[in-house]
Each structure stands twice: as structure tokens, then as C-alpha cells.
Design a protein around this motif. Structure first.
Motif, PDB file in Angstrom:
ATOM      1  N   HIS A  41      17.618  -0.364 -11.759  1.00  0.00           N
ATOM      2  CA  HIS A  41      16.477  -0.530 -10.868  1.00  0.00           C
ATOM      3  C   HIS A  41      15.862   0.828 -10.531  1.00  0.00           C
ATOM      4  CE1 HIS A  41      18.504  -4.361 -10.430  1.00  0.00           C
ATOM      5  NE2 HIS A  41      17.557  -4.831  -9.631  1.00  0.00           N
ATOM      6  N   LEU A  42      14.561   0.823 -10.297  1.00  0.00           N
ATOM      7  CA  LEU A  42      13.894   2.003  -9.762  1.00  0.00           C
ATOM      8  C   LEU A  42      14.061   1.984  -8.246  1.00  0.00           C
ATOM      9  CD1 LEU A  42      12.044   4.485  -9.872  1.00  0.00           C
ATOM     10  CD2 LEU A  42      10.077   2.921  -9.895  1.00  0.00           C
ATOM     11  N   TYR A  43      14.559   3.086  -7.711  1.00  0.00           N
ATOM     12  CA  TYR A  43      14.748   3.242  -6.261  1.00  0.00           C
ATOM     13  C   TYR A  43      13.581   4.047  -5.724  1.00  0.00           C
ATOM     14  CZ  TYR A  43      16.966   4.933  -1.895  1.00  0.00           C
ATOM     15  OH  TYR A  43      17.257   5.247  -0.584  1.00  0.00           O
ATOM     16  N   ALA A  47      10.714   6.302   0.326  1.00  0.00           N
ATOM     17  CA  ALA A  47      10.779   5.514   1.560  1.00  0.00           C
ATOM     18  C   ALA A  47      12.169   5.490   2.173  1.00  0.00           C
ATOM     19  CB  ALA A  47      10.323   4.079   1.287  1.00  0.00           C
ATOM     20  N   SER A  48      13.105   6.279   1.648  1.00  0.00           N
ATOM     21  CA  SER A  48      14.485   6.232   2.144  1.00  0.00           C
ATOM     22  C   SER A  48      14.577   6.634   3.610  1.00  0.00           C
ATOM     23  CB  SER A  48      15.378   7.144   1.299  1.00  0.00           C
ATOM     24  OG  SER A  48      14.937   8.495   1.346  1.00  0.00           O
ATOM     25  N   VAL A  49      13.683   7.518   4.062  1.00  0.00           N
ATOM     26  CA  VAL A  49      13.724   7.969   5.455  1.00  0.00           C
ATOM     27  C   VAL A  49      13.463   6.818   6.415  1.00  0.00           C
ATOM     28  CG1 VAL A  49      13.085  10.339   4.901  1.00  0.00           C
ATOM     29  CG2 VAL A  49      11.272   8.675   5.381  1.00  0.00           C
ATOM     30  N   ARG A  50      12.727   5.807   5.974  1.00  0.00           N
ATOM     31  CA  ARG A  50      12.483   4.614   6.794  1.00  0.00           C
ATOM     32  C   ARG A  50      13.450   3.496   6.451  1.00  0.00           C
ATOM     33  NH1 ARG A  50       6.360   3.203   7.056  1.00  0.00           N
ATOM     34  NH2 ARG A  50       6.488   5.224   8.148  1.00  0.00           N
ATOM     35  N   ALA A  51      13.862   3.452   5.200  1.00  0.00           N
ATOM     36  CA  ALA A  51      14.755   2.375   4.768  1.00  0.00           C
ATOM     37  C   ALA A  51      16.118   2.435   5.448  1.00  0.00           C
ATOM     38  CB  ALA A  51      14.928   2.424   3.250  1.00  0.00           C
ATOM     39  N   GLU A  60      14.096  -5.407  -1.580  1.00  0.00           N
ATOM     40  CA  GLU A  60      13.002  -5.660  -2.519  1.00  0.00           C
ATOM     41  C   GLU A  60      11.854  -4.669  -2.351  1.00  0.00           C
ATOM     42  OE1 GLU A  60      14.571  -8.039  -0.739  1.00  0.00           O
ATOM     43  OE2 GLU A  60      15.729  -8.687  -2.501  1.00  0.00           O
ATOM     44  N   LYS A  61      11.757  -4.073  -1.170  1.00  0.00           N
ATOM     45  CA  LYS A  61      10.708  -3.078  -0.931  1.00  0.00           C
ATOM     46  C   LYS A  61      10.989  -1.760  -1.630  1.00  0.00           C
ATOM     47  CE  LYS A  61       7.314  -4.268   1.959  1.00  0.00           C
ATOM     48  NZ  LYS A  61       5.894  -3.985   1.677  1.00  0.00           N
ATOM     49  N   VAL A  62      12.265  -1.445  -1.824  1.00  0.00           N
ATOM     50  CA  VAL A  62      12.616  -0.123  -2.359  1.00  0.00           C
ATOM     51  C   VAL A  62      13.392  -0.163  -3.675  1.00  0.00           C
ATOM     52  CG1 VAL A  62      12.519   1.091  -0.158  1.00  0.00           C
ATOM     53  CG2 VAL A  62      14.636  -0.059  -0.816  1.00  0.00           C
ATOM     54  N   PHE A  63      13.773  -1.362  -4.138  1.00  0.00           N
ATOM     55  CA  PHE A  63      14.455  -1.490  -5.428  1.00  0.00           C
ATOM     56  C   PHE A  63      13.757  -2.564  -6.263  1.00  0.00           C
ATOM     57  CE2 PHE A  63      17.940  -0.034  -2.655  1.00  0.00           C
ATOM     58  CZ  PHE A  63      18.511   0.973  -3.421  1.00  0.00           C
ATOM     59  N   PHE A 359       3.953   4.474   0.372  1.00  0.00           N
ATOM     60  CA  PHE A 359       3.577   4.195  -1.022  1.00  0.00           C
ATOM     61  C   PHE A 359       4.415   3.113  -1.684  1.00  0.00           C
ATOM     62  CE2 PHE A 359       2.420   8.853  -0.641  1.00  0.00           C
ATOM     63  CZ  PHE A 359       1.056   8.640  -0.528  1.00  0.00           C
ATOM     64  N   THR A 360       5.097   2.280  -0.897  1.00  0.00           N
ATOM     65  CA  THR A 360       5.933   1.242  -1.510  1.00  0.00           C
ATOM     66  C   THR A 360       5.115   0.233  -2.311  1.00  0.00           C
ATOM     67  OG1 THR A 360       5.877   0.068   0.611  1.00  0.00           O
ATOM     68  CG2 THR A 360       7.843   1.376   0.136  1.00  0.00           C
ATOM     69  N   GLU A 361       3.820   0.143  -2.033  1.00  0.00           N
ATOM     70  CA  GLU A 361       2.979  -0.765  -2.812  1.00  0.00           C
ATOM     71  C   GLU A 361       2.851  -0.316  -4.269  1.00  0.00           C
ATOM     72  OE1 GLU A 361       0.209   2.420  -1.281  1.00  0.00           O
ATOM     73  OE2 GLU A 361       1.905   1.265  -0.491  1.00  0.00           O
ATOM     74  N   LYS A 362       3.198   0.932  -4.535  1.00  0.00           N
ATOM     75  CA  LYS A 362       3.148   1.438  -5.906  1.00  0.00           C
ATOM     76  C   LYS A 362       4.383   1.068  -6.724  1.00  0.00           C
ATOM     77  CE  LYS A 362       0.214   5.533  -5.151  1.00  0.00           C
ATOM     78  NZ  LYS A 362      -0.735   5.365  -6.275  1.00  0.00           N
ATOM     79  N   LEU A 363       5.451   0.652  -6.081  1.00  0.00           N
ATOM     80  CA  LEU A 363       6.691   0.354  -6.796  1.00  0.00           C
ATOM     81  C   LEU A 363       6.487  -0.692  -7.894  1.00  0.00           C
ATOM     82  CD1 LEU A 363       9.713   0.476  -7.351  1.00  0.00           C
ATOM     83  CD2 LEU A 363      10.106  -0.891  -5.280  1.00  0.00           C
TER      84      LEU A 363
END
Length: 372
Positions: A41-43, A47-51, A60-63, A359-363
Motif C-alpha cells: 500500500h501507499l502510505y 498526513a501522519s501528523v494528523r493521523a 482508508e484515508k492514508v493507506f 492533500f489526502t485527496e491526491k492519494l
């Protein structure tokens, strides 16, 4: 037939792979792209500072799984290998790869090194070399630690440290004590004074205590807490210690002859690795620009274009690093700061461009290739 082997399945690796398969493969017959990554998976670690804040971002937002994004390409034009490179022989143009089923060798016409970097310590800021499930496990572990902690110490006042402290303080609004420790005399060293002043005032307004001119030199478990020894001689006890200092390039498997003193891959102005034939590199493994996603994206685009040109028997073009320095730093979920050159970004601009979603919409676009 040309085989392009890409080591790394994150921002740079996926950008180059999709660009080659979408555009170059139309004109270069028999082109095959092989992506080698320990992660399925792409991590979206931006966004880890908020995750790490429980309830703010689900997995699902970050992976997102990498493989489905390549399913639209002809099966003979690509291969995804879940594994890690353990060696590269530039003379024979061979990569040694370790997977769950054993060790194998992969020949290449061109090799792209995009293995990125990792954080010092078992923290969730970067992908774990053990794979996506381990990265998820570490993130979940820290979400639980944040949930249970009454006081938290963040070490390092660069962008990651400042953003982490601000996210925590914004979420808990005084219910948890957040302390930021920095070895410098200011936070965000190297940025313009106006940016530093705005960020300093915002952290203070969030109730964050900042300790200057001190670094954490040692940490010791103390029951359910951690005791920290500072360079000033002071000791602190905290429920949760979050170091954000130190990034290590994932290059140990490469020949020492192509690495600099800090382990960075040495590239020329075309993003070709110096001293070897048919090897390229970009992103956190090189030291030509700050290790930021914005620069990694620019390097990936340039590298893909140069590979396209070379595969079409045309000369590559130089990648320019002469642009003004640029960075955006979020300060909680409503404000931010940053700079382009010596110009300070308005807080509202940083919030709408970066802070709102990180930028999570770019994932999904990175997975599908629509971003490139």
C-alpha cells in the motif's frame, strides 16, 4: 526490449511508473516497467501528523493498495514485486531482490532508485521497511498512545515537529499537556523571521510549551511513562515521547561508490547517478533539494521525462534546482504558515491549500495514475 526497474512504490516510484506506462509505452515498443516495493500500500505519510490523533483519519484515508492502479495496463507491460532490493550490480545491470518466497535477480536496462527514507526510531512518520502491515501497526500503536497520554513531549521543531505539536494541541485544547523541545533558539530554523514569529505565536496560543536550546539525549522507560534526559541536564517524565528528528535514506543496499557521506545517492543535473550507466534517482534518496514532497514530485516528473527522452534516443534535459525555497507548515486544523522565497504565505492560504486535507485527496490519484 527495454526493462525499467523502479525500486520504491511511494510518491516518486509510482509517479515514474505511471508516467512511463501512460505515455512512453505508446511509442517504445516492448517497454516493461517493474516496480519493487516492500509495501503493498501507499502510505500518505504527509498526513501522519494528523493521523496519529485518534478518530481524525481512518486507514482508508492514508493507506491504499498499489496493485489495482496498474490493472488497466497490459499485463505484459508491468510487474509489481512485493519485496526489497538487497543489492545492485551496475556492471551486470542486475538487482537482487528478497521476497517472502526467497531471493531472485532482476535484469534492467534502466534502474530508478526511489526507495525514499525512514525515520530514526519506531515512529509513524514514514513507511516501515517491514511493509505496509507493520506501518499500519505502528500508526495504530501511536494512536492508542496518544489516546491514553496526559502529557506528550515532541522533540524537534522542524516542520514535522511543529505540525505534530500543533495537531495534538488543537485537538485536545488543554486536556493534554503538549511540550515541544528544540535544540535551536527558534522553531522552524532557516525560515524567514516573519514565518517563525507567526508560528511561535500560534503554538503559544494553542497552549504548547516550547523548550529552546535543548535536545533529548536519552530516553528511559519508567513504568508506563518515559524519562527524558535533556542536554541542559534537566530531566522530564512524559506519558508519550514523539521524536521527529533524523531521516535516514534507504540506500544501504547500494554500492558505496555511488553514495555520499550521509548515504545519499549522488546524481548529476539530469538526475542520473554519477559514475554508473543507466541508473537514475530522485526523492529522499538524493540531496539536491530539501526532502519535501513538493520537490520529490518535481524530480519525479523530470526523471520520467528524461527516461522518456532517452528511450526515444533523444538527449535528456537538465533538472533545475534554482527555484525559490518553498514550504507550507500547518498549525492545527485552522491555521498555517510558510514561505516562497522571502514571501510569507497567508495563514488562510496554507489552510485551504494544505491544512484542510493534508492533500489526502491526491492519494487515489497517485494510485490510479491520474495525478501524472
Amino acid at each position: 526490449m527495454s526493462t525499467i526497474v523502479i525500486l520504491g512504490g511511494s510518491y516518486v516510484g509510482l509517479a515514474v511508473a505511471h508516467s512511463l506506462l501512460k505515455y512512453t509505452a505508446k511509442d517504445v515498443k516492448g517497454l516493461k516497467v517493474v516496480v519493487v516495493s516492500p509495501n503493498t500500500h501507499l502510505y500518505w505519510n504527509l498526513a501522519s501528523v494528523r493521523a496519529i490523533v485518534p478518530g481524525q483519519m481512518n486507514d482508508e484515508k492514508v493507506f491504499q493498495e498499489i496493485a489495482p492502479g496498474f490493472a488497466k495496463y497490459p499485463s505484459e507491460s508491468y510487474e509489481l514485486i512485493v519485496g526489497a532490493a538487497t543489492g545492485v550490480d551496475p556492471t551486470s545491470k542486475t538487482v537482487t531482490i528478497k521476497t517472502a518466497s526467497g531471493t531472485s535477480e532482476q535484469k534492467y536496462t534502466h534502474l530508478v532508485i526511489a526507495t525514499g527514507s525512514r525515520s530514526e526510531g519506531n515512529v509513524p512518520w514514514k513507511s516501515n521497511l517491514e511493509g505496509s502491515e507493520k506501518t499500519k501497526a505502528v500508526l495504530h500503536e501511536y494512536q492508542e498512545k496518544v489516546r491514553n497520554a496526559k502529557n506528550i513531549v515532541v522533540a524537534g521543531a522542524g516542520p514535522t515537529g511543529v505540525e505534530t505539536a500543533a495537531e495534538l494541541a488543537f485537538e485536545y485544547k488543554g486536556k493534554k499537556e503538549v511540550t515541544l523541545v528544540t535544540a535551536g533558539k527558534t522553531i522552524l530554523p532557516g525560515l524567514p523571521p516573519s514565518v517563525i514569529k507567526f508560528a511561535t505565536n500560534q503554538l503559544a496560543s494553542l497552549g504548547i510549551k516550547t523548550i529552546y536550546s535543548a535536545r533529548v539525549e536519552a530516553e528511559f522507560p519508567s513504568g508506563n511513562a518515559t524519562e527524558l534526559a535533556l542536554s541542559t541536564g534537566e530531566k522530564m517524565t512524559t506519558d508519550l515521547y514523539l521524536p521527529t528528528i533524523g531521516v535516514i535514506p534507504n540506500t544501504e543496499f547500494l554500492p558505496k561508490s555511488i553514495l555520499g557521506g550521509r548515504g545519499d545517492v549522488q546524481v548529476d543535473s539530469f538526475l542520473k547517478v554519477k559514475g554508473v550507466e543507466g541508473v537514475w534517482a530522485a526523492g529522499d534518496v538524493v540531496d539536491i533539494q530539501a526532502k519535501q514532497m513538493a520537490f520529490a514530485a518535481l524530480q519525479a516528473k523530470a526523471l520520467a521525462k528524461n527516461l522518456d527522452l532517452v528511450l526515444k534516443n533523444q538527449p535528456p534535459v537538465k533538472y533545475s534546482t534554482d527555484g525559490p525555497p518553498m514550504i507550507a507548515v500547518t498549525l492545527g486544523r485552522s491555521k498555517g504558515t510558510g514561505r516562497r522565497g522571502n514571501m510569507k504565505f497567508p495563514s488562510i492560504v496554507v489552510y485551504f491549500v494544505k491544512g484542510k486535507t493534508l492533500f489526502t485527496e491526491k492519494l487515489p490519484k497517485y494510485i490510479s495514475g491520474a495525478e501524472f
